[in-house]
Write a protein that holds these residues in place. Structure first.
Motif, PDB file in Angstrom:
ATOM      1  N   GLU A 123       0.653  -1.296   0.117  1.00 40.82           N
ATOM      2  CA  GLU A 123      -0.045  -0.049  -0.087  1.00 40.82           C
ATOM      3  C   GLU A 123       0.667   1.333  -0.036  1.00 40.82           C
ATOM      4  OE1 GLU A 123      -3.261   2.152  -0.071  1.00 40.82           O
ATOM      5  OE2 GLU A 123      -3.231  -0.136  -0.354  1.00 40.82           O
ATOM      6  N   GLN A 124       1.974   1.394   0.710  1.00 37.09           N
ATOM      7  CA  GLN A 124       2.796   2.417   0.950  1.00 37.09           C
ATOM      8  C   GLN A 124       3.830   2.645  -0.014  1.00 37.09           C
ATOM      9  OE1 GLN A 124       3.981   2.517   4.901  1.00 37.09           O
ATOM     10  NE2 GLN A 124       1.862   2.124   5.825  1.00 37.09           N
ATOM     11  N   GLU A 125       4.418   1.536  -0.443  1.00 35.15           N
ATOM     12  CA  GLU A 125       5.486   1.659  -1.328  1.00 35.15           C
ATOM     13  C   GLU A 125       5.396   1.198  -2.790  1.00 35.15           C
ATOM     14  OE1 GLU A 125       8.167   3.000  -0.356  1.00 35.15           O
ATOM     15  OE2 GLU A 125       7.970   2.934   1.693  1.00 35.15           O
ATOM     16  N   VAL A 126       4.642   0.155  -2.907  1.00 40.28           N
ATOM     17  CA  VAL A 126       4.418  -0.213  -4.368  1.00 40.28           C
ATOM     18  C   VAL A 126       3.100   0.432  -5.004  1.00 40.28           C
ATOM     19  CG1 VAL A 126       3.737  -2.472  -5.808  1.00 40.28           C
ATOM     20  CG2 VAL A 126       4.858  -2.472  -3.599  1.00 40.28           C
ATOM     21  N   LYS A 127       2.114   0.707  -4.402  1.00 42.81           N
ATOM     22  CA  LYS A 127       1.032   1.185  -5.089  1.00 42.81           C
ATOM     23  C   LYS A 127       1.217   2.628  -5.713  1.00 42.81           C
ATOM     24  CE  LYS A 127      -4.046   1.895  -4.452  1.00 42.81           C
ATOM     25  NZ  LYS A 127      -4.041   3.233  -5.129  1.00 42.81           N
ATOM     26  N   PRO A 128       1.880   3.545  -4.974  1.00 39.92           N
ATOM     27  CA  PRO A 128       2.510   4.883  -5.548  1.00 39.92           C
ATOM     28  C   PRO A 128       3.054   4.626  -6.719  1.00 39.92           C
ATOM     29  CG  PRO A 128       2.626   4.900  -3.193  1.00 39.92           C
ATOM     30  CD  PRO A 128       2.352   3.344  -3.402  1.00 39.92           C
ATOM     31  N   ILE A 129       3.921   3.621  -6.886  1.00 47.00           N
ATOM     32  CA  ILE A 129       4.704   3.593  -8.003  1.00 47.00           C
ATOM     33  C   ILE A 129       4.029   3.131  -9.224  1.00 47.00           C
ATOM     34  CG2 ILE A 129       6.716   2.344  -9.313  1.00 47.00           C
ATOM     35  CD1 ILE A 129       7.995   1.876  -6.372  1.00 47.00           C
ATOM     36  N   ALA A 130       2.878   2.212  -8.842  1.00 50.82           N
ATOM     37  CA  ALA A 130       1.960   1.573  -9.907  1.00 50.82           C
ATOM     38  C   ALA A 130       1.051   2.875 -10.392  1.00 50.82           C
ATOM     39  CB  ALA A 130       1.381   0.378  -9.291  1.00 50.82           C
ATOM     40  N   ASP A 131       0.551   3.717  -9.517  1.00 49.97           N
ATOM     41  CA  ASP A 131      -0.239   4.580  -9.767  1.00 49.97           C
ATOM     42  C   ASP A 131       0.490   5.599 -10.734  1.00 49.97           C
ATOM     43  OD1 ASP A 131      -2.272   3.582  -8.289  1.00 49.97           O
ATOM     44  OD2 ASP A 131      -1.906   4.680  -6.611  1.00 49.97           O
ATOM     45  N   ASP A 132       1.691   5.980 -10.575  1.00 43.74           N
ATOM     46  CA  ASP A 132       2.336   6.680 -11.453  1.00 43.74           C
ATOM     47  C   ASP A 132       2.299   6.465 -12.755  1.00 43.74           C
ATOM     48  OD1 ASP A 132       2.973   8.736  -9.430  1.00 43.74           O
ATOM     49  OD2 ASP A 132       4.842   7.991  -8.994  1.00 43.74           O
ATOM     50  N   LEU A 133       2.457   5.265 -13.028  1.00 39.53           N
ATOM     51  CA  LEU A 133       2.645   4.682 -14.357  1.00 39.53           C
ATOM     52  C   LEU A 133       1.108   4.489 -14.974  1.00 39.53           C
ATOM     53  CD1 LEU A 133       5.555   2.129 -14.492  1.00 39.53           C
ATOM     54  CD2 LEU A 133       5.424   4.367 -15.420  1.00 39.53           C
ATOM     55  N   GLY A 134      -0.005   4.208 -14.168  1.00 37.84           N
ATOM     56  CA  GLY A 134      -1.158   4.130 -14.399  1.00 37.84           C
ATOM     57  C   GLY A 134      -1.392   2.909 -15.395  1.00 37.84           C
ATOM     58  N   GLU A 135      -2.091   3.327 -16.652  1.00 36.83           N
ATOM     59  CA  GLU A 135      -2.630   2.505 -17.589  1.00 36.83           C
ATOM     60  C   GLU A 135      -1.467   1.816 -18.003  1.00 36.83           C
ATOM     61  OE1 GLU A 135      -5.836   2.008 -21.342  1.00 36.83           O
ATOM     62  OE2 GLU A 135      -5.328   4.059 -20.562  1.00 36.83           O
ATOM     63  N   THR A 136      -0.304   2.295 -18.112  1.00 37.57           N
ATOM     64  CA  THR A 136       0.875   1.665 -18.915  1.00 37.57           C
ATOM     65  C   THR A 136       1.303   0.299 -18.445  1.00 37.57           C
ATOM     66  OG1 THR A 136       2.050   3.850 -18.983  1.00 37.57           O
ATOM     67  CG2 THR A 136       3.454   2.118 -19.182  1.00 37.57           C
ATOM     68  N   LEU A 137       0.775   0.029 -17.138  1.00 36.38           N
ATOM     69  CA  LEU A 137       1.000  -1.339 -16.406  1.00 36.38           C
ATOM     70  C   LEU A 137      -0.201  -2.229 -16.768  1.00 36.38           C
ATOM     71  CD1 LEU A 137       2.284  -0.358 -13.012  1.00 36.38           C
ATOM     72  CD2 LEU A 137       3.744  -1.170 -14.821  1.00 36.38           C
ATOM     73  N   THR A 138      -1.197  -1.665 -16.921  1.00 37.69           N
ATOM     74  CA  THR A 138      -2.428  -2.523 -17.004  1.00 37.69           C
ATOM     75  C   THR A 138      -2.731  -2.685 -18.544  1.00 37.69           C
ATOM     76  OG1 THR A 138      -3.816  -0.645 -16.690  1.00 37.69           O
ATOM     77  CG2 THR A 138      -3.313  -2.025 -14.903  1.00 37.69           C
ATOM     78  N   VAL A 175      -2.814  -4.932  -6.836  1.00 36.48           N
ATOM     79  CA  VAL A 175      -2.002  -3.776  -7.270  1.00 36.48           C
ATOM     80  C   VAL A 175      -1.105  -4.354  -8.334  1.00 36.48           C
ATOM     81  CG1 VAL A 175      -0.207  -2.079  -6.341  1.00 36.48           C
ATOM     82  CG2 VAL A 175      -2.532  -2.844  -4.926  1.00 36.48           C
ATOM     83  N   PRO A 176      -0.838  -3.163  -9.466  1.00 39.75           N
ATOM     84  CA  PRO A 176       0.179  -3.801 -10.453  1.00 39.75           C
ATOM     85  C   PRO A 176       1.360  -3.805  -9.595  1.00 39.75           C
ATOM     86  CG  PRO A 176      -1.285  -2.347 -11.413  1.00 39.75           C
ATOM     87  CD  PRO A 176      -1.744  -2.585  -9.920  1.00 39.75           C
ATOM     88  N   LEU A 177       2.533  -4.661 -10.146  1.00 40.42           N
ATOM     89  CA  LEU A 177       3.936  -4.539  -9.467  1.00 40.42           C
ATOM     90  C   LEU A 177       3.911  -5.480  -8.183  1.00 40.42           C
ATOM     91  CD1 LEU A 177       5.269  -1.025 -10.437  1.00 40.42           C
ATOM     92  CD2 LEU A 177       5.254  -3.158 -11.653  1.00 40.42           C
ATOM     93  N   ALA A 178       2.864  -5.896  -7.536  1.00 46.00           N
ATOM     94  CA  ALA A 178       2.988  -6.328  -6.271  1.00 46.00           C
ATOM     95  C   ALA A 178       3.619  -7.777  -6.400  1.00 46.00           C
ATOM     96  CB  ALA A 178       1.683  -6.671  -5.885  1.00 46.00           C
ATOM     97  N   SER A 179       3.520  -8.526  -7.800  1.00 39.38           N
ATOM     98  CA  SER A 179       4.492  -9.739  -7.845  1.00 39.38           C
ATOM     99  C   SER A 179       5.764  -9.616  -7.996  1.00 39.38           C
ATOM    100  CB  SER A 179       4.032 -10.259  -9.305  1.00 39.38           C
ATOM    101  OG  SER A 179       4.216  -9.248 -10.323  1.00 39.38           O
ATOM    102  N   ASP A 180       6.465  -8.160  -7.870  1.00 38.12           N
ATOM    103  CA  ASP A 180       7.876  -8.051  -7.833  1.00 38.12           C
ATOM    104  C   ASP A 180       8.421  -7.972  -6.306  1.00 38.12           C
ATOM    105  OD1 ASP A 180       8.733  -7.715 -10.709  1.00 38.12           O
ATOM    106  OD2 ASP A 180       6.991  -6.270 -10.787  1.00 38.12           O
ATOM    107  N   VAL A 181       7.670  -7.901  -5.522  1.00 37.66           N
ATOM    108  CA  VAL A 181       7.747  -7.858  -3.946  1.00 37.66           C
ATOM    109  C   VAL A 181       8.790  -9.089  -3.758  1.00 37.66           C
ATOM    110  CG1 VAL A 181       6.947  -7.904  -2.004  1.00 37.66           C
ATOM    111  CG2 VAL A 181       5.936  -6.234  -3.539  1.00 37.66           C
ATOM    112  N   LEU A 182       8.100  -9.905  -4.244  1.00 41.05           N
ATOM    113  CA  LEU A 182       9.259 -11.312  -3.731  1.00 41.05           C
ATOM    114  C   LEU A 182       9.724 -11.997  -4.717  1.00 41.05           C
ATOM    115  CD1 LEU A 182       6.291 -13.191  -1.525  1.00 41.05           C
ATOM    116  CD2 LEU A 182       8.132 -11.563  -0.848  1.00 41.05           C
ATOM    117  N   ALA A 183      11.201 -12.303  -4.413  1.00 41.77           N
ATOM    118  CA  ALA A 183      12.019 -13.052  -5.638  1.00 41.77           C
ATOM    119  C   ALA A 183      11.363 -13.909  -6.423  1.00 41.77           C
ATOM    120  CB  ALA A 183      13.292 -13.383  -5.171  1.00 41.77           C
ATOM    121  N   GLY A 184      11.227 -13.620  -7.791  1.00 42.86           N
ATOM    122  CA  GLY A 184      10.788 -14.435  -8.806  1.00 42.86           C
ATOM    123  C   GLY A 184      11.854 -15.304  -9.474  1.00 42.86           C
ATOM    124  N   PRO A 185      11.814 -15.489 -10.707  1.00 38.58           N
ATOM    125  CA  PRO A 185      12.814 -16.234 -11.713  1.00 38.58           C
ATOM    126  C   PRO A 185      13.951 -15.545 -11.830  1.00 38.58           C
ATOM    127  CG  PRO A 185      10.502 -16.462 -12.584  1.00 38.58           C
ATOM    128  CD  PRO A 185      10.502 -15.413 -11.350  1.00 38.58           C
TER     129      PRO A 185
END
Length: 408
Positions: free
Chosen positions: A31-46, A109-119
């Motif tokens: 909510e505090q760290e990821v959402k603002p970054i996602a909101d800045d990009l808006g539709e670019t992420l979705t 929230v877009p980008l939430a999947s990047d919070v935990l280490a993926g591939p």
């Protein structure tokens, strides 16, 4: 035949206090760290047309946003918290890691999947780094300053990885690497790839021996065409190795033993996929339930029609069953078990449940389910991909049958 770990204690499905605090902290972080970054990009992420270059590659602004989330997560201690403390992780249990991955997957929230280490993040195989490898590759990957990729799949060899054609031959103090990999996740953006190559012919070493893992840096290989699979546009690519000369200190782990090294961590990868499948499925079911209780047709909320309510009920049952398997599988790993059968059951059952639930939720939403403005088709595409990566449905069923005594 598959065996269960022996224990004198009872089984609990409760979330322990430490894990509960981690999940709450993840909520705050998103909510505090990821959402603002996602909101800045808006539709670019979705909107898939806005976040990619013409060839499918992610745009620089999307890549930077994802990197920013990873770095912030690493600073907060979430990113690779399942890794051992001696390499910079938190050494959380497999059960906690399972719950965290599932929890993150329930976020819209877009980008939430990047919070935990993926591939692209550190995995236990990289924890085998020694000497200069620790400072050059392991530590910056733990801090999310670098990303990696796992180079195993080849154009003609998918699940039958021991038959790989990529070769590495010793030439003095160096290795010379030649071959091609395909469908390599994060390859277009990785700082280095962990590449599996045959170093001793199969007729000499046997089917599973004679394979070595090498660390290959981004300026030492060529990226071919992007493998723009539906739902994974710009994420995977072909990788070519043409007479790549590598010093001896680029061997990760031991020579000729990489297949066993990789397989020993296979259960962890499958509980990660199982956890995300369950998390996505639960989010879909929550969304479908809310819609069914609000949307009216023929004078009734559509949830009153069994054609809708039974889809949601069936999905709930399957999601709960998959979650139960996931918790048992993670628990077995914490007991030191390999959980070969259980992790295959989880991977097969959870991803198929996710697929069926995603398809049903699209159907419940009708034309809105197909709209690019809504996230349902994105989840459906994810579900279809998950039934192939980390071992196809068929490979999982073969493994389950073999583990339970069927001669295959």
């Amino acid at each position: 035949m598959a065996q269960s770990a022996k224990t004198g204690s009872g089984v609990s499905f409760g979330t322990d206090e430490e894990t509960e605090l981690i999940l709450q902290s993840l909520d705050e972080f998103v909510e505090q760290e990821v959402k603002p970054i996602a909101d800045d990009l808006g539709e670019t992420l979705t909107n898939p047309r806005l976040g990619h270059e013409p060839d499918g590659r992610l745009t620089d602004e999307v890549l930077e946003a994802k990197a920013k989330v990873r770095r912030k997560s690493a600073e907060a201690g979430f990113y690779a918290m399942n890794m051992p403390e001696e390499v910079g992780g938190e050494d959380v249990s497999a059960v906690t890691w399972y719950r965290a991955n599932k929890h993150i997957a329930t976020k819209s929230v877009p980008l939430a999947s990047d919070v935990l280490a993926g591939p692209g993040g550190p995995k236990p195989l990289l924890a085998q780094a020694e000497g200069s490898q620790i400072e050059r590759y392991l530590e910056p990957t733990m801090r999310a300053e670098k990303t990696t990729a796992f180079g195993q799949t080849e154009p003609g060899v998918g699940s039958d990885s021991p038959n790989m054609e990529t070769r590495a031959e010793k030439d003095g103090d160096e290795w010379v690497l030649n071959g091609q990999k395909q469908w390599i996740t994060n390859a277009p953006y990785a700082d280095f790839i962990q590449v599996f190559a045959r170093t001793t012919p199969q007729e000499e070493a046997g089917r599973y021996d004679g394979i070595t893992c090498f660390i290959v840096e981004e300026d030492e290989y060529e990226i071919g065409s992007l493998n723009n699979a539906v739902g994974a546009t710009g994420i995977q690519a072909e990788v070519h190795f043409d007479d790549v000369r590598l010093p001896a200190d680029r061997v990760l782990g031991s020579v000729d033993n990489a297949f066993y090294d990789a397989m020993s961590f296979l259960g962890l990868g499958r509980i990660e996929i199982g956890a995300t499948a369950v998390g996505h499925a639960e989010w879909l079911l929550d969304t479908a339930t809310e819609y069914a209780n609000e949307r009216e047709a023929f004078g009734e909320h559509i949830g009153r029609y069994q054609a809708v309510s039974h889809k949601i009920a069936r999905g709930r049952a399957n999601a709960m069953a998959a979650d139960t398997v996931g918790l048992k599988c993670a628990w077995l790993l914490d007991q030191g078990e390999t959980a070969i059968a259980e992790s295959s059951i989880l991977k097969w059952f959870a991803t198929n449940a996710f697929w069926e639930i995603a398809d049903d939720v699209v159907q419940i939403h009708g034309a809105n389910g197909l709209s690019e403005e809504n996230p349902f088709m994105d989840r459906l595409h994810r579900a279809r991909i998950q039934r192939i990566v980390e071992g196809t449905d068929e490979i999982q069923l073969n493994t389950i049958a073999k583990q339970y005594g069927v001669e295959t």
